[in-house]
Design a protein around this motif. Structure first.
Motif, PDB file in Angstrom:
ATOM      1  N   TRP A 189      -7.337  -3.615  11.141  1.00  0.00           N
ATOM      2  CA  TRP A 189      -7.203  -3.711   9.527  1.00  0.00           C
ATOM      3  C   TRP A 189      -8.187  -5.105   9.003  1.00  0.00           C
ATOM      4  N   ARG A 242      -7.686  -3.420  -5.489  1.00  0.00           N
ATOM      5  CA  ARG A 242      -6.901  -2.438  -4.724  1.00  0.00           C
ATOM      6  C   ARG A 242      -5.550  -2.320  -4.815  1.00  0.00           C
ATOM      7  N   MET A 255       0.800  -1.135  -0.004  1.00  0.00           N
ATOM      8  CA  MET A 255      -0.087  -0.146   0.063  1.00  0.00           C
ATOM      9  C   MET A 255       0.774   1.295  -0.089  1.00  0.00           C
ATOM     10  N   GLU A 269       4.375  -3.379  11.565  1.00  0.00           N
ATOM     11  CA  GLU A 269       3.829  -4.226  10.278  1.00  0.00           C
ATOM     12  C   GLU A 269       4.174  -3.703   9.036  1.00  0.00           C
ATOM     13  N   SER A 270       4.926  -4.666   8.219  1.00  0.00           N
ATOM     14  CA  SER A 270       5.724  -4.384   7.118  1.00  0.00           C
ATOM     15  C   SER A 270       4.652  -3.516   5.974  1.00  0.00           C
ATOM     16  N   LYS A 290      -1.597   2.763  11.034  1.00  0.00           N
ATOM     17  CA  LYS A 290      -0.772   1.701  10.503  1.00  0.00           C
ATOM     18  C   LYS A 290      -0.037   1.188  11.929  1.00  0.00           C
ATOM     19  N   PRO A 291      -0.119  -0.149  12.154  1.00  0.00           N
ATOM     20  CA  PRO A 291       0.366  -0.843  13.451  1.00  0.00           C
ATOM     21  C   PRO A 291       1.816  -0.700  13.265  1.00  0.00           C
ATOM     22  N   SER A 348      -0.776 -11.962   7.667  1.00  0.00           N
ATOM     23  CA  SER A 348      -1.025 -10.632   7.819  1.00  0.00           C
ATOM     24  C   SER A 348      -2.191 -10.499   8.694  1.00  0.00           C
ATOM     25  N   TYR A 357     -10.858  -1.816   4.060  1.00  0.00           N
ATOM     26  CA  TYR A 357      -9.559  -1.952   3.048  1.00  0.00           C
ATOM     27  C   TYR A 357      -9.556  -3.270   2.277  1.00  0.00           C
ATOM     28  N   ASP A 390      -8.668  -6.519   6.074  1.00  0.00           N
ATOM     29  CA  ASP A 390      -7.930  -6.185   4.823  1.00  0.00           C
ATOM     30  C   ASP A 390      -8.298  -7.198   3.714  1.00  0.00           C
ATOM     31  N   ARG A 391      -9.464  -8.189   3.935  1.00  0.00           N
ATOM     32  CA  ARG A 391      -9.934  -9.264   3.157  1.00  0.00           C
ATOM     33  C   ARG A 391     -11.214  -9.789   4.040  1.00  0.00           C
ATOM     34  N   LYS A 404      -0.773 -10.794  -2.140  1.00  0.00           N
ATOM     35  CA  LYS A 404       0.302  -9.695  -2.104  1.00  0.00           C
ATOM     36  C   LYS A 404       1.416  -9.796  -3.130  1.00  0.00           C
ATOM     37  N   SER A 461       3.461  -7.208   3.209  1.00  0.00           N
ATOM     38  CA  SER A 461       3.003  -6.160   3.644  1.00  0.00           C
ATOM     39  C   SER A 461       1.677  -6.810   4.709  1.00  0.00           C
ATOM     40  N   GLY A 462       1.777  -6.150   5.842  1.00  0.00           N
ATOM     41  CA  GLY A 462       0.832  -6.362   7.053  1.00  0.00           C
ATOM     42  C   GLY A 462       1.646  -7.557   7.820  1.00  0.00           C
ATOM     43  N   SER A 511       0.302  -4.131  -1.871  1.00  0.00           N
ATOM     44  CA  SER A 511      -1.173  -4.408  -1.098  1.00  0.00           C
ATOM     45  C   SER A 511      -2.045  -4.837  -2.083  1.00  0.00           C
TER      46      SER A 511
HETATM   47  C1  BGC Z   1      -1.597  -4.483   4.205  1.00  0.00           C
HETATM   48  C2  BGC Z   1      -2.460  -5.046   4.886  1.00  0.00           C
HETATM   49  C3  BGC Z   1      -2.235  -4.993   6.469  1.00  0.00           C
HETATM   50  C4  BGC Z   1      -2.098  -3.342   6.785  1.00  0.00           C
HETATM   51  C5  BGC Z   1      -1.580  -3.130   8.162  1.00  0.00           C
HETATM   52  C6  BGC Z   1      -1.210  -3.213   4.470  1.00  0.00           C
HETATM   53  O1  BGC Z   1      -0.067  -2.540   3.937  1.00  0.00           O
HETATM   54  O2  BGC Z   1      -1.852  -4.637   2.779  1.00  0.00           O
HETATM   55  O3  BGC Z   1      -2.564  -6.478   4.779  1.00  0.00           O
HETATM   56  O4  BGC Z   1      -3.493  -5.269   7.181  1.00  0.00           O
HETATM   57  O5  BGC Z   1      -1.063  -3.018   5.928  1.00  0.00           O
HETATM   58  O6  BGC Z   1      -0.338  -3.272   8.558  1.00  0.00           O
END
Ligand code: BGC
Length: 597
Positions: free
Chosen positions: A217, A263, A1, A533-534, A529-530, A232, A258, A219-220, A547, A577-578, A270
């Protein structure tokens, strides 16, 4: 992302063609001209229907003299339509005639002010919408009576929800979660995500920050129920988080929506599970189930803050192929309406829940701060807020810098500075942008959004999870005045190689700790954004999460036109990511600004 998309400042982004502020099925906007009366009103009526039942959301806009008390009236076209349970007004029905009288707290409506009310109802046969409305007896459609038969219901575009519709509190009292407060963060305790907390505490020193509220998040689709077979996501689903929030006595929780079709159309790191054409699936299998859970009355006292679709709508302005480096995927999702309609749908469904606060993602200054991008993006945000039956009343505010690294303030390199008579805007770093930090951008963009038709009460959030830029390399004063570049590069606190770099940035630190109302127009600094987390993997890693591998996450990459062909500045050895990236959290803690004690 969070690909950065540049956007030559000198090149005008082509204005959006297809995205109109459209009136979708179920929305009636009746402009008004009550000739002699001082009362003038505009009513938007939207419904979500399922077999035998429906939820109606109504926005009354006062476009006449200020009102001190109001009564809305309308007539159901069908004898079997009934109001069962309403909110934010005193509801009554006699035969087919319905009235809704203001509550004590929402009776005063200034000129231009709106009241959002609604009800759950039942129907059989068909559920046509009323064709005219009155406020204090004055017709909102200028007094004309429709001569044509009322329209029949358009069939729902999505299958009826599989879970029961949101229930709402009894009619005579305001919903306990509402009316919405102006700023949901003020004096409120935030939800701490236990899954993130445990990961943070697994890193040395992580217990200094592990009680900080961070975004949850979704994210799915599988994240709604919880999943532990993805890299993630953890096993907690949305209900688990909401239940845990009640247990914590939290007053707000931040949930990231998200999962748009197609996306992250301008990048790879992402990309998600839904293909560009899967808008119906987004609605029926993603947004509808989320809305059903959030609408459970069990959660009505919890302020549910939704962050809507990171890095989506601005891509339609800056990353279609008529821009340098644009992508075919951004063309596709612009042409098929996936983003605009998807965001509109999310806003309408979630905005119908009285204790949900919708904040739409609005990029960041290093993306939208150029004149060519600023206004067109505000316009497309407005178009999305009016798509799929939504209105701008569903939008509580906007968030900037989500998961990005832009400094909150640049105390030693202000965009208004000049060096030997030359504006610093011409430096390579600023490159004619109108802003050089996120706070000034957020405040200015808020005003533009209001100009474009959003409520004047909207507030901004700034994600400060990773924009701290402290540590040993932080400048303590302005750079030398030998040239604009020397001045800006010597003084800027953001130490990235280029503002277009967005992935796992080396040298970055934790930013301001979350806090409410820090500056005018800003509802809060938040950590969405935690940290740890990548943003994306530094090399190709096979995964089941959809991803991709984006070379902007590879530290050996030497860039492309979107980052001025510079190195990516990414940390090495990052997972997808995530996924959890402890080395990044250590780096962020080391470079925190304000520093950690
Ligand atoms: C990722 C998500 C993740 C989010 C938070 C995004 O870059 O695509 O899968 O939940 O970051 O870390």
């Amino acid at each position: 992302m969070n690909v950065w998309r540049r956007l030559s400042g000198r090149r005008r982004a082509v204005a959006l063609a297809g995205a109109s502020a459209l009136v979708a099925g179920g929305l009636v906007t009746l402009p008004v001209t009550a000739a002699h009366a001082a009362t003038q009103c505009d009513v938007a009526y939207t419904t979500n229907d399922w077999q035998g039942g429906f939820t109606a959301n109504i926005t009354i806009r006062n476009i006449g003299d200020p009102l001190n008390g109001w009564t809305l009236g309308f007539t159901f076209p069908d004898a079997n339509q009934r109001v069962q349970q309403g909110w934010s007004a005193r509801w009554s029905q006699s035969g087919r005639n319905v009235t809704a009288q203001n509550e004590a707290y929402n009776g005063n409506l200034a000129t231009g002010g709106t009241a959002s009310i609604g009800f759950n109802g039942s129907w059989s046969g068909s559920n046509p919408r009323p064709t005219s409305f009155t406020v204090n007896g004055v017709a909102c459609n200028g007094g004309t009576t429709p001569t044509t038969p009322p329209p029949t219901t358009t069939p729902p575009t999505t299958p009826p929800p599989t879970t029961p519709p949101p229930t709402t509190p009894p009619p005579t009292t305001p919903p306990p979660g509402g009316p919405r407060v102006d700023n949901p963060y003020v004096n409120a305790r935030g939800y701490v995500n236990p899954e993130w907390k445990a990961k943070a505490e697994s890193v040395a020193g992580g217990n200094r920050i592990s009680n900080t509220p961070t975004g949850v998040w979704l994210d799915r689709i599988a994240a709604i129920e919880g999943t532990d077979n993805s890299q993630s996501n953890g096993p907690m689903g949305l209900r688990d988080h909401l239940d845990e929030a009640l247990r914590q006595n939290a007053q707000y929780i931040q949930v990231v929506i998200y999962n748009l079709p197609g996306r992250d159309c301008a990048a790879l790191a992402s990309n998600g599970e839904l293909q560009a054409h899967e808008l119906p699936r987004y609605k029926a299998q993603y947004i509808d189930p989320i809305a059903a859970i959030m609408g459970d009355t069990k959660y009505r006292n919890l302020r549910i803050i939704t962050v809507i679709e990171i890095d989506s709508l601005p891509n339609l302005v800056t990353n279609t192929t008529n821009n340098p480096g644009g992508t075919a995927m951004c063309d596709t999702v612009k042409a098929n309406g996936a983003y605009v309609e998807g965001v509109g749908y999310a806003l309408a469904k979630l905005g119908a829940i009285p204790n949900v606060y919708n904040y739409i993602d609005a990029g960041h200054h290093g993306w939208l701060g150029w004149d060519s991008n600023f206004v067109p993006t505000a316009q497309i945000l407005r178009d999305a807020a009016r798509a799929s039956g939504s209105t701008t009343a569903n939008v509580h505010g906007f968030i900037v810098n989500t998961a990005n690294y832009s400094a909150l303030r640049e105390p030693y390199a202000r965009v208004t500075d000049s060096v030997n008579g030359q504006t610093v805007r011409q430096s390579k770093w600023i490159d004619w942008n109108q802003y050089n930090d996120e706070l000034s951008f957020a405040q200015a963009f808020r005003q533009e959004l209001v100009r474009q038709g959003f409520d004047s009460g909207i507030g901004m959030l700034i994600d400060t999870s990773r924009n701290g830029w402290g540590g040993a390399n932080r400048p303590t004063g302005a750079g030398p005045t030998t040239s604009v570049d020397a001045y800006v590069d010597g003084g800027r606190v953001d130490r990235r190689i280029h503002k277009g770099n967005w992935c796992n940035q080396a040298g970055a630190g934790l930013g301001e700790r979350p806090r409410a109302a820090p500056e005018p127009g800003i509802d809060a600094y938040v950590w969405i954004k935690p940290p740890g987390e990548s943003d994306g993997s530094s090399r190709e890693i096979p995964n089941n999460d959809g991803k991709g591998f984006d070379r902007m996450c590879d530290p050996t990459y030497t860039g492309n036109e979107r980052n001025g062909n510079n190195r990516s500045g990414a940390l090495p050895d990052a997972p997808i990511s995530g996924a959890w990236f402890p080395a990044q959290l250590s780096e962020l803690m080391r470079n925190a600004y304000p520093p950690l004690s």
